[in-house]
Design an enzyme around this catalytic site. Structure first.
Site, PDB file in Angstrom:
ATOM      1  N   LYS A  26       0.785  -1.246   0.010  1.00 32.01           N
ATOM      2  CA  LYS A  26       0.090   0.025   0.031  1.00 32.01           C
ATOM      3  C   LYS A  26       0.877   1.305  -0.093  1.00 32.01           C
ATOM      4  O   LYS A  26       1.884   1.416   0.509  1.00 32.01           O
ATOM      5  CB  LYS A  26      -1.038  -0.053   1.328  1.00 32.01           C
ATOM      6  CG  LYS A  26      -1.854   1.046   1.355  1.00 32.01           C
ATOM      7  CD  LYS A  26      -2.832   0.764   2.511  1.00 32.01           C
ATOM      8  CE  LYS A  26      -4.165   1.826   2.594  1.00 32.01           C
ATOM      9  NZ  LYS A  26      -4.906   1.330   3.679  1.00 32.01           N
ATOM     10  N   SER A 102      -9.596   1.108   2.469  1.00 33.35           N
ATOM     11  CA  SER A 102      -8.866   2.023   1.877  1.00 33.35           C
ATOM     12  C   SER A 102      -7.496   1.203   0.963  1.00 33.35           C
ATOM     13  O   SER A 102      -6.765   1.769   0.356  1.00 33.35           O
ATOM     14  CB  SER A 102      -8.232   3.116   2.615  1.00 33.35           C
ATOM     15  OG  SER A 102      -7.184   2.366   3.753  1.00 33.35           O
ATOM     16  N   SER A 126     -10.099  -1.857   6.170  1.00 31.62           N
ATOM     17  CA  SER A 126      -9.391  -1.432   5.077  1.00 31.62           C
ATOM     18  C   SER A 126      -8.839  -2.390   4.472  1.00 31.62           C
ATOM     19  O   SER A 126      -8.105  -2.049   3.274  1.00 31.62           O
ATOM     20  CB  SER A 126      -8.499  -0.210   5.522  1.00 31.62           C
ATOM     21  OG  SER A 126      -9.151   0.926   5.636  1.00 31.62           O
TER      22      SER A 126
END
Length: 473
Positions: A26, A102, A126
């Protein structure tokens, strides 16, 4: 990062447990020489890291190497993955739908086979929501089990609901390999926040007791998500396990406490957004409410409670405001009280696992977070109760939406505004073919046990010829 990864591939530790394996990460993950702008255009976000994060150092020592950073939404507070800087990530099964957030970029890449091992973060779902939306596997770690130091965050100091880093993979076998390798590298020697707990062998009882949370009382699971959960329940019953519906401490109470603890985070994460750039529709809606005078918020809540007869929504609206220090301390105290209630409930019930949907609906259409941003109870519940108890939670794909089997009953009527807004986006025809997962929750620091539970369920699915069908590579 590809040229650097090519060099690392030639020079990696070939004796390590992850020798030669590229790992996607990420955008929050700190890598020497690369910035983590997190979707913000501010120049202050474009400063390269001077040192690898703890997890990156561990991966390099294990023989792996990062080869790409993946997209995340601006603020990291969305179940979509969009920013003006990096654009929009789409669902690998449908370009009309989001892969989740996310950690949505990571989930999409894994689902498409562009990576086998990935790393994401979780505060309110997330890693689990993207796993559910995109048809991949994850186990949200307990705090202090997986390295998180040295990374970027738009909410530094946010401790009301502690964030965790966790692995994500395309297959369950890869998830086990990744977890074993990271814990086997002694992460406590890389990150002082990690507890010195080695990987443990777990043998599940032949007959387990599992609690099923069919409905959190806020948003009822959609036909598609309920069908996935029912499939797993039926298989476990056939395998001889005891299945009981549970009536735990109020999930609405968890959502109420958790949302109030996160209100300040909305302000913090939105502060770097410049006047010329977009915010996520859901976060923008939340910010608009936070900026209203408190008297207007109270009147709005009163109207929903006494005129529209919607106490669920009114309860959440009443507490949605910026918290000062003393109010925040009081909320932490309420969090701890709720945590104790859940602990006692689990102890009395003698459960091995809790099963539930990861989210009430499959993947939403792009932009629908404006309506669905409040509908996160099934993951957020486990971040206010299970995360603070330090329980572990895994998500795995079970089936796909079927336009015939999963149509909404004409008699369905939403019970509150949150449910009404969520179901504005449910359309079995439009969602046909999207992945649907289940969530398997264990207790504190029980990642090994949760993994074994996921392996059991996957084995039962395969035994019935009903294994999840991934996107062909």
């Amino acid at each position: 990062m590809i040229p650097e990864a090519q060099v690392a591939a030639r020079e990696c530790n070939r004796a390590g447990p992850l020798a030669g394996i590229p790992v996607s990460v990420k955008d929050t993950v700190g890598i020497t020489g690369f910035a983590s702008c997190l979707g913000y255009s501010s120049p202050s976000r474009l400063i390269p890291f001077q040192k690898d994060a703890a997890i990156v150092r561990l991966l390099r020592d294990a023989g792996a190497y990062p080869f790409v950073k993946t997209n995340a939404p601006i603020t990291l507070l969305s179940f979509e993955s969009f920013s003006d800087v990096w654009g929009r990530t789409t669902n690998p099964y449908s370009n009309k739908h989001t892969p989740g957030g996310s950690t949505g970029g990571e989930a999409a890449l894994l689902a498409l086979g562009g990576s086998r091992l990935g790393i994401g973060t979780d505060v309110a779902g997330s890693v689990r929501i993207p796993a559910h939306y995109s048809g991949i596997y994850t186990i949200k770690s307990s705090t202090n089990r997986f390295p998180k130091g040295g990374n970027a965050s738009p909410m530094i100091g946010q401790e009301g609901i502690q964030p965790v880093y966790s692995p994500m993979t395309r297959t369950l076998e890869d998830l086990e390999t990744f977890w074993r390798a990271v814990v086997g590298m002694k992460p406590w020697e890389y990150d002082p926040s990690c507890d010195p707990i080695p990987w443990r062998t777990v043998n599940l009882p032949k007959k387990m007791k599992l609690g099923i949370l069919w409905d959190d009382g806020v948003v009822t699971p959609s036909p598609a998500c309920k069908r996935a959960l029912q499939t797993v329940v039926s298989l476990l019953k056939e395998d001889g396990h005891e299945i009981i519906p549970i009536d735990p401490p109020s999930p609405l109470r968890a959502l109420q406490i958790g949302s109030q603890l996160m209100a300040n985070a909305f302000m913090k994460a939105s502060a770097p957004i410049r006047w010329c750039e977009s915010n996520d529709p859901g976060v923008a809606a939340g910010m608009s409410a936070l900026r209203l005078p408190r008297i207007f918020v109270r009147l709005y809540a009163w109207f929903h409670r006494y005129v529209l007869r919607d106490p669920v929504y009114a309860t959440l609206v009443e507490g949605w405001h910026v918290q000062d220090g003393q109010a925040f301390y009081a909320l932490v105290g309420q969090r701890e009280e709720y945590r104790a209630q859940w602990f006692e409930y689990w102890q009395r019930s003698k459960l091995d696992f809790v099963l539930c949907v990861p989210n009430a609906l499959p993947a939403m259409r792009h932009g629908d977070s404006a309506h669905q941003w409040k509908s996160c109870g099934y993951t957020f519940l486990f971040n206010i109760s299970f995360l603070q108890l330090d329980y572990s939670a895994g998500v795995m794909p079970i089936t796909r939406v079927d336009r015939t089997l999963d149509k909404l009953e004409p008699a369905f009527r939403p019970r509150n505004k949150i449910e009404k807004d969520a179901y504005m986006g449910y359309d079995a025809d439009d969602m046909h073919g999207l992945p649907v997962g289940v969530q398997i929750v264990g207790r504190r620091l029980e990642e090994e046990k949760v993994l074994e539970g996921m392996k059991l369920i996957e084995g039962l699915l395969k035994g019935k010829g009903a294994a999840y069908a991934h996107i062909p590579l």
